[in-house]
Design an enzyme around this catalytic site. Structure first.
Site, PDB file in Angstrom:
ATOM      1  N   GLN A 134       0.842  -1.203   0.000  1.00  0.00           N
ATOM      2  CA  GLN A 134       0.000   0.000   0.000  1.00  0.00           C
ATOM      3  C   GLN A 134       0.871   1.245   0.000  1.00  0.00           C
ATOM      4  O   GLN A 134       1.744   1.388   0.855  1.00  0.00           O
ATOM      5  CB  GLN A 134      -0.897  -0.022   1.239  1.00  0.00           C
ATOM      6  CG  GLN A 134      -1.794   1.193   1.392  1.00  0.00           C
ATOM      7  CD  GLN A 134      -2.794   1.010   2.501  1.00  0.00           C
ATOM      8  OE1 GLN A 134      -3.573   0.060   2.498  1.00  0.00           O
ATOM      9  NE2 GLN A 134      -2.774   1.900   3.486  1.00  0.00           N
ATOM     10  N   SER A 137       0.745   6.679   2.777  1.00  0.00           N
ATOM     11  CA  SER A 137       1.427   7.676   3.603  1.00  0.00           C
ATOM     12  C   SER A 137       2.630   8.289   2.888  1.00  0.00           C
ATOM     13  O   SER A 137       3.294   7.635   2.077  1.00  0.00           O
ATOM     14  CB  SER A 137       1.905   7.041   4.914  1.00  0.00           C
ATOM     15  OG  SER A 137       0.820   6.609   5.684  1.00  0.00           O
ATOM     16  N   GLU A 256      -7.876  -2.115   6.408  1.00  0.00           N
ATOM     17  CA  GLU A 256      -6.583  -2.094   7.088  1.00  0.00           C
ATOM     18  C   GLU A 256      -6.769  -2.110   8.600  1.00  0.00           C
ATOM     19  O   GLU A 256      -6.058  -2.815   9.324  1.00  0.00           O
ATOM     20  CB  GLU A 256      -5.793  -0.857   6.656  1.00  0.00           C
ATOM     21  CG  GLU A 256      -4.399  -0.786   7.264  1.00  0.00           C
ATOM     22  CD  GLU A 256      -3.635   0.463   6.859  1.00  0.00           C
ATOM     23  OE1 GLU A 256      -2.403   0.445   6.954  1.00  0.00           O
ATOM     24  OE2 GLU A 256      -4.282   1.458   6.467  1.00  0.00           O
TER      25      GLU A 256
END
Length: 419
Positions: A134, A137, A256
């Site tokens: 993923q 961020s 998540e």
């Protein structure tokens, strides 16, 4: 794909019989015997390499994700049949590999992807042939994810043109092992920050992608920073509409949280953590079980584990029924982060002086398991969305508290201050 004789019309009892026959003929006998003796015995006879080599048999059976349709890699069964299957498989500890694909990527594909995308990407996820990570961020966009600055621009005219992506992502779990990534990138800087983001599926095996592992305090490198310099994404690998990525990402972020709380279908396997049962065994092994203070602390976390288990069971029931877990994913995430840290700290307390020092070595596996678990648990309050962010979600969406004031709400992203 060779699957078990379990169909959407099968009853739970029929499914149980079929699973038992499959286990008897497919799961190695020494694994079955070791699983009865506990995780330590199973690790002694089933190495990660052994399990990865055997895993295609698990994937082909359809048992990895039994509620998914056969064309997606599952069996298409109802929730009660899936629960019966899980009960039969649970003692064998057959971990689902590729958890970020099974949970995070799949949730977005089911909620917002096309059937063509699902048929292309889901079966290789189930078979663990294409591993996923993923890319959300960024160094300047962690808790405030919507402020992200990685840019995606069209490489040519027309709605079907490819996208070129430039930017930096960080804290990307297992990116160094992944083939694909789910990616959020900014596609319109003149819209408010939540409205100018698009959700993509990025092939990591291409020029323009550089992945650098980040060494953790435990000596491991689960996390990575990823640099994107003109990486190409076909428009077919865009999930949802252009500039609607924030809404698409909600399904991924919820999955998540479920996964980190222990309620996801794939689990996080390598995140560390140990149950209260392990604490009881360790206390007896080290002669600490007679200490009433130690017993009281252990039973406190045991009770908390029961609460977590009931909460996760409700989440799994909602998921298998095709419902949204809602705020329960945030509840589980906040609870699990605190609980696991309490368990890991108590584990080290029980070890006593054995947790203070050990023989020097460059091998991270030489670190005592209990010490590694305690050190790794420090990240539990951050991963899957910080505890503070999840408490905000619970306050606003469950308790009905007013949102925090945001003087930049509705302003174009280009005008919003960023770190």
């Amino acid at each position: 794909m060779t699957q078990l004789p379990i169909t959407p019309t099968s009853s739970p009892d029929q499914a149980r019989v079929a699973v038992r026959e499959w286990v008897a003929t497919t799961v190695p006998q020494d694994w079955r015997a070791a699983a009865d003796r506990g995780p330590a015995a199973l690790r002694a006879v089933r190495t990660p390499a052994d399990y990865a080599a055997w895993y295609p048999a698990f994937a082909e059976s359809g048992l990895v994700v039994p509620t998914w349709q056969p064309e997606h890699g599952g069996l298409g069964v109802a929730a009660d049949v899936a629960r019966a299957i899980d009960v039969e498989l649970a003692p064998l500890r057959l971990t689902r590999l590729n958890p970020l694909g099974l949970n995070n990527a799949a949730s977005a594909l089911f909620s917002h992807g096309t059937e063509e995308q699902r048929r292309r990407f889901l079966p290789p996820i189930v078979r663990n042939e294409e591993k996923w990570c993923q890319l959300f961020s960024e160094p300047g966009a962690g808790s405030d994810l919507a402020s992200l600055s990685t840019r995606a621009v069209r490489d040519g005219a027309g709605d079907g043109a490819d996208w070129m992506v430039t930017g930096q992502k960080v804290w990307s779990t297992w990116a160094d092992e992944a083939d694909f990534a789910i990616l959020l990138a900014r596609t319109d800087i003149d819209r408010p920050k939540h409205e100018g983001i698009t959700y993509f599926l990025l092939n990591l095996r291409q020029p323009g992608v550089q992945i650098r592992p980040l060494r953790q305090i435990t000596g491991e490198s689960e996390f990575n920073e990823v640099f994107l310099d003109g990486a190409r994404i076909p428009d077919f690998q865009r999930v949802g509409d252009v500039n609607d990525g924030w809404r698409v990402s909600a399904s991924t972020l919820s999955s998540e949280r479920q996964m980190v709380s222990g309620s996801g279908s794939g689990g996080m396997g390598r995140l560390g953590g140990s149950s209260a049962d392990r604490l009881i065994g360790l206390a007896k092994e080290k002669g600490r079980w007679a200490d009433p203070v130690i017993r009281g602390r252990i039973m406190h976390v045991w009770a908390q584990e029961q609460i977590r288990g009931w909460t996760n069971a409700r989440v799994r029931a909602a998921l298998t029924a095709g419902q949204s877990p809602g705020a329960a994913s945030s509840i589980g995430k906040v609870h699990q982060a605190t609980l696991n840290q309490q368990i890991q700290n108590l584990m080290v307390d029980i070890l006593g002086t054995e947790a203070l020092a050990w023989a020097p070595t460059d091998d991270p596996d030489a670190l005592p398991r209990e010490v590694r678990g305690m050190l790794r648990s420090l990240a539990n309050g951050t991963e899957g969305g910080t505890t503070d962010i999840n408490k905000n979600i619970l306050g606003e969406r469950v308790l009905g508290l007013p949102r925090e004031p945001d003087p930049w709400k509705g302003k174009p992203w280009r005008d919003v201050p960023r770190s």
